[in-house]
Design an enzyme around this catalytic site. Structure first.
Site, PDB file in Angstrom:
ATOM      1  N   ASP A  11      34.540  44.410  35.711  1.00 37.33           N
ATOM      2  CA  ASP A  11      34.847  44.894  37.054  1.00 37.33           C
ATOM      3  C   ASP A  11      35.292  46.342  36.938  1.00 37.33           C
ATOM      4  O   ASP A  11      36.205  46.652  36.175  1.00 37.33           O
ATOM      5  CB  ASP A  11      35.975  44.063  37.677  1.00 37.33           C
ATOM      6  CG  ASP A  11      35.491  42.685  38.090  1.00 37.33           C
ATOM      7  OD1 ASP A  11      34.267  42.447  38.051  1.00 37.33           O
ATOM      8  OD2 ASP A  11      36.336  41.840  38.446  1.00 37.33           O
ATOM      9  N   ASP A 130      26.919  34.020  45.930  1.00 37.26           N
ATOM     10  CA  ASP A 130      28.204  33.346  45.772  1.00 37.26           C
ATOM     11  C   ASP A 130      28.124  32.041  46.555  1.00 37.26           C
ATOM     12  O   ASP A 130      27.887  32.059  47.771  1.00 37.26           O
ATOM     13  CB  ASP A 130      29.347  34.204  46.337  1.00 37.26           C
ATOM     14  CG  ASP A 130      29.571  35.473  45.515  1.00 37.26           C
ATOM     15  OD1 ASP A 130      29.149  35.509  44.340  1.00 37.26           O
ATOM     16  OD2 ASP A 130      30.177  36.425  46.048  1.00 37.26           O
TER      17      ASP A 130
END
Lengths: 252, 200
Positions: A11, A130
């Site tokens: 990230d 997702d």
């Protein structure tokens, strides 16, 4: 024979890694280039940078991060997060990314997937999904980083993404993400055996056995993980040896 | 030595140029017929679609210069789509002729396979080639493609790869080479192949 891939995910926020390995032998744990080089040496097959920069004024930093990484690390690099237009995708690819991962914008504007595939080829276009389980064998798609539920079935959306020209699916189980209890095998298998494009499983990996499970039973083509490399001293090489001993074809 | 990488708008030159630099050479980014004919070696990279690539090369008026260069006996390396355009035509863009240095067709992978062929696969040498000097047996390279080259003359195949069937991974009519995988993304094995080309 094509190898199953192990993919570390980093990230990146405003040009710094905010989740990733914290091994002490890194001079600077927050430098994406340094971490990319570290994973490269460990035998990672590919890297994913997920840009989680929220503020618009810092959003262009990712292009420099990608360019600096691609100058020094000669392995495939996928970048996701905040891609809304063909121009965004082009800038990332020109900076040195090999693939771009589109999530929210792909669902809001599926034509974007087709436009990117036409311009850059399907091999450069990843649709990130997702998904959260709603009942046995059914999963719902979420956007906006998991905050907004869509009235869309994950398997159907994966098939549509393929139809629109996606070359790969990055499939994250929201139920498993962060739990380190293992990948959602049913979800991964449901999608990987239906689509004719590679599927990267994501969410829930906590140990080497989880990789084996998602390749053997989930039929994943690749497996993405973050915290297993982050907190534990499980190197990619160790994981690949474990998989090879159990008959999974990996690149060593 | 003048090493040129052709910029025709098809994808990511930067990674190829950086990998060449890493090997200790300097690459010039070139886009005109004149520059092509001044080079000692040329790399033609490429990602995207066959038809787009051919029309971009034609619009830049590079096709004749490329053919002249390849017939001059100077080393030439086509990578991925840059290899496919050296063939006669492609199912990706029916009716668009390729450069046809290698007679043959570019075809789409059959439907029972996952397409694109994406990831690390091993190459199987079919004959010895200076391009693969020092490359270990069963070495892995990074592939990312939906179409594969099918030469009319199998003698030009120098390496294959197994994707539930045998497919062309590299071709040669020395010193013209084509490789389907991405050396600039294949870590040390890829850099070795690039270095072999640079030092030909």
């Amino acid at each position: 024979m094509l190898a199953r891939r192990i993919i570390p995910c980093l990230d990146v926020k405003e040009g710094r890694v905010v989740k990733g390995t914290q091994f002490v032998n890194l001079r600077d744990a927050g430098d994406p280039v340094e971490q990319a080089r570290f994973y490269d040496e460990q035998g990672a097959d590919e890297l994913v940078f997920l840009d989680i920069t929220a503020s618009a004024e810092y959003r262009d930093i990712i292009y420099d991060v990608v360019a600096h990484t691609a100058e020094q690390v000669f392995m495939p690099l996928t970048v996701g997060g905040g891609i809304r237009t063909v121009a965004d995708a082009r800038k990332l690819l020109q900076s040195g990314a090999d693939k771009i991962a589109i999530n929210t914008a792909a669902l809001q504007e599926p034509e974007l997937v087709a436009a990117c595939a036409r311009q850059f080829g399907s091999q450069a276009v990843v649709v990130a999904i997702d998904a959260r389980r709603i009942s046995a064998g059914r999963w719902q798609v979420f956007i906006h980083g998991g905050r907004t539920a869509m009235d869309v079935d994950a398997v159907q959306w994966a098939l549509e993404a393929e139809h629109r020209g996606a070359g790969e699916i990055l499939l994250t189980s929201m139920d498993r993400d962060g739990t380190r209890d293992g990948y959602d095998i049913d979800l991964t298998r449901a999608i990987s055996t239906r689509v004719n494009i590679p599927v990267i499983a994501s969410g829930g990996c906590g140990e080497a056995a989880h990789f084996f499970d998602v390749f053997e039973n989930g039929k994943a083509d690749a497996a993405l993980a973050a915290s297993v490399f982050h907190y534990r001293h499980n190197s990619i090489a160790e994981i690949k040896n474990y998989l090879k001993e159990r008959g999974i074809h990996v690149r060593i | 030595m003048n090493l040129g990488i052709i910029d025709y708008g098809a994808g990511n030159l930067r990674s190829v140029a950086k990998a060449v630099e890493y090997c200790g050479a300097t690459a010039q980014i070139i886009a005109t017929p004149r520059e092509i004919l001044h080079m000692d070696k040329i790399i033609l990279p490429g990602v995207g679609a066959f038809g787009h690539a051919m029309s971009a090369l034609a619009q830049l008026d590079l096709l004749d210069a490329l053919k002249t260069f390849m017939q001059s006996g100077k080393p030439f390396l086509g990578i991925c789509l840059g290899m496919q355009v050296l063939f006669g035509d492609s199912e990706e863009s029916p009716g668009v002729p390729g450069i046809n240095i290698f007679p043959g067709h570019v075809r789409r992978f059959p439907n029972h396979l996952k397409v694109p062929h994406l990831g690390w696969n091993q190459i199987i040498p079919e004959k010895s080639s200076p391009l693969f000097r020092g490359v270990p047996e069963e070495a892995f390279f990074y592939f990312a493609h939906s179409y594969y080259a099918h030469p009319v003359q199998s003698e030009c195949i120098i390496a294959t790869t197994d994707y539930q069937g045998s497919y062309t991974a590299a071709t040669a009519r020395e010193p013209v080479f084509g490789i389907q995988f991405h050396p600039e993304k294949s870590q040390s094995n890829g850099l070795l192949v690039l270095n072999n080309f640079i030092t030909l």
